[in-house]
Enzyme design. Structure first.
Site, short mmCIF file in Angstrom:
data_model
loop_
_atom_site.label_atom_id
_atom_site.label_comp_id
_atom_site.label_asym_id
_atom_site.label_seq_id
_atom_site.Cartn_x
_atom_site.Cartn_y
_atom_site.Cartn_z
CG ASP A 30 -2.34 0.46 0.88
OD1 ASP A 30 -2.34 1.69 0.92
OD2 ASP A 30 -3.16 -0.19 0.75
CG HIS A 72 -4.87 4.10 1.37
ND1 HIS A 72 -4.98 2.56 0.93
CD2 HIS A 72 -6.24 4.00 1.03
CE1 HIS A 72 -5.70 2.11 0.42
NE2 HIS A 72 -6.96 2.84 0.53
CG ASN A 76 -13.22 1.96 -4.20
OD1 ASN A 76 -14.00 1.18 -3.56
ND2 ASN A 76 -12.15 2.75 -3.85
CB SER A 123 -9.24 0.67 0.08
OG SER A 123 -8.86 1.05 -1.01
#
Length: 384
Positions: free
Chosen positions: A40, A84, A179, A244
């Protein structure tokens, strides 16, 4: 000012933790912690809930700090200026802490932080490929990839080869579906659509597909992805939305199963999660796959391994919640488009994907500006 969320988040309220953790919280019978690689934006281990959860010595930073970064910032994957990856890691393995009801699903597992993306979309298919190789070399049991690209990446690509190698090493690979589901179209995203990867869609409080969640015939399961609480850099928690954060919810379940069943194949752990999901149909669909994950069922109805999920006999386990009035004679595709239209009124949601060159889109209201940054790039050579 750091925010400390006191209440138990809704996605955890439905779990009876005494049953979920009756055998393990992320360590096996020999006391060895399950190791989950989070590929990530990095994982900031200065958050107190992650201080003992991150295995920095096996981490990696594939980007470097950049000219604007703090020169004292770490280079072991624990530098996360975006935040994130820190959220993703918290959902998996955040330790309990006084003053907050939030905790990770596997709070004795360890996180291997691998930084391969940032807010500028520096990461690409090549860095993601290298990151998977790093996770394999570090001895990960689970790999969580909360990023995706809708640009086709063929089965003979280096990325696909890296995924196959991880699976060959008996590593469970969990990936978010993406998404971009507002338009109602079924499409594949990668690496989620590769064979054997557990592709995770987002569900809402009603166990319906979240309006933003990408749908397609590759979806394995869905998991909570709306109003998700998790850890942020330096300390405290925040609320965010997206597939996520659905993927690490499932990765946490996979970590518990791996701790309980070291002898199971990675495909059997995937099948267990799919088979015990809460379904509104007897089989699999393109919206939530085999259903919305049920952590307790996955850990308590595990007497024997399954080679693959199968359709149920008899009526569905749960009546399908439907916020929109059914339309007679409507095809599945038309129904999907109608749901997507319904979802457009729900406002902005934060997202994080790699699209083409791994552009991270932080808010749906910035979608137009972010998508302009998408470009095609050839994957670089994998250097491990």
């Amino acid at each position: 000012m750091k925010q400390q969320i006191k209440e138990r988040p809704w996605a955890l309220q439905r779990i009876v933790f005494d049953r979920l953790w009756q055998h393990t919280k992320g360590r096996d019978a020999q006391g060895r912690p399950v190791r989950v690689a989070v590929i990530d934006t990095g994982v900031d281990d200065t958050n107190p809930q992650l201080a003992e959860a991150v295995e920095a010595k096996h981490g990696a930073d594939l980007l470097g700090k950049g000219k604007d970064a703090d020169p004292k910032a770490p280079t072991d994957g624990t530098y996360d200026p975006v935040g994130h990856g820190t959220k993703v890691a918290g959902i998996i393995a955040a330790r309990p802490r006084p003053g907050t009801g939030f905790v990770g699903l596997a709070p004795e597992a360890l996180i291997i932080p691998i930084r391969q993306n940032d807010e500028k979309g520096t990461g690409n298919v090549g860095t993601l490929t290298t990151a998977i190789g790093k996770a394999v070399a570090a001895g990960a049991d689970i790999i969580n990839i909360s990023q995706d690209t809708a640009r086709p990446v063929p089965e003979d690509s280096r990325l696909a080869q890296a995924v196959r190698e991880a699976r060959r090493k008996n590593i469970v690979v969990v990936a978010s579906a993406g998404n971009d589901g507002f338009d109602g179209r079924l499409r594949k995203t990668y690496p989620a659509a590769y064979e054997g990867v557990l592709a995770v869609a987002a569900s809402d409080r009603n166990n319906e597909r979240a309006a933003f969640s990408q749908s397609g015939d590759f979806i394995g399961v869905a998991a909570p992805g709306v109003d998700m609480v998790s850890t942020v850099p330096k300390g405290g928690q925040c609320v965010d939305n997206g597939t996520s954060f659905s993927a690490p919810y499932v990765a946490g379940i996979a970590a518990l199963l791996r701790a309980e069943h070291r002898d199971w194949k990675e495909s059997q752990i995937v099948a267990q999660i799919e088979q015990t999901a809460e379904r509104s149909v007897n089989g699999r669909d393109s919206f939530v796959g085999w259903g919305v994950v049920d952590p307790v069922r996955a850990l308590t109805e595990d007497d024997r391994p399954l080679d693959h999920a199968r359709a149920d006999d008899g009526p569905p386990r749960a009546a399908p919640p439907d916020p929109v009035t059914p339309v007679d004679g409507e095809t599945p595709q038309k129904r999907m488009e109608r749901y997507a239209t319904y979802g457009l009124g729900s406002g902005g949601v934060a997202v994080a994907v790699i699209a083409g060159v791994a552009v991270i889109r932080r808010d749906i209201r910035r979608r137009t500006a972010a998508s302009a940054a998408e470009t095609a790039t050839a994957p670089p050579q994998v250097n491990e």
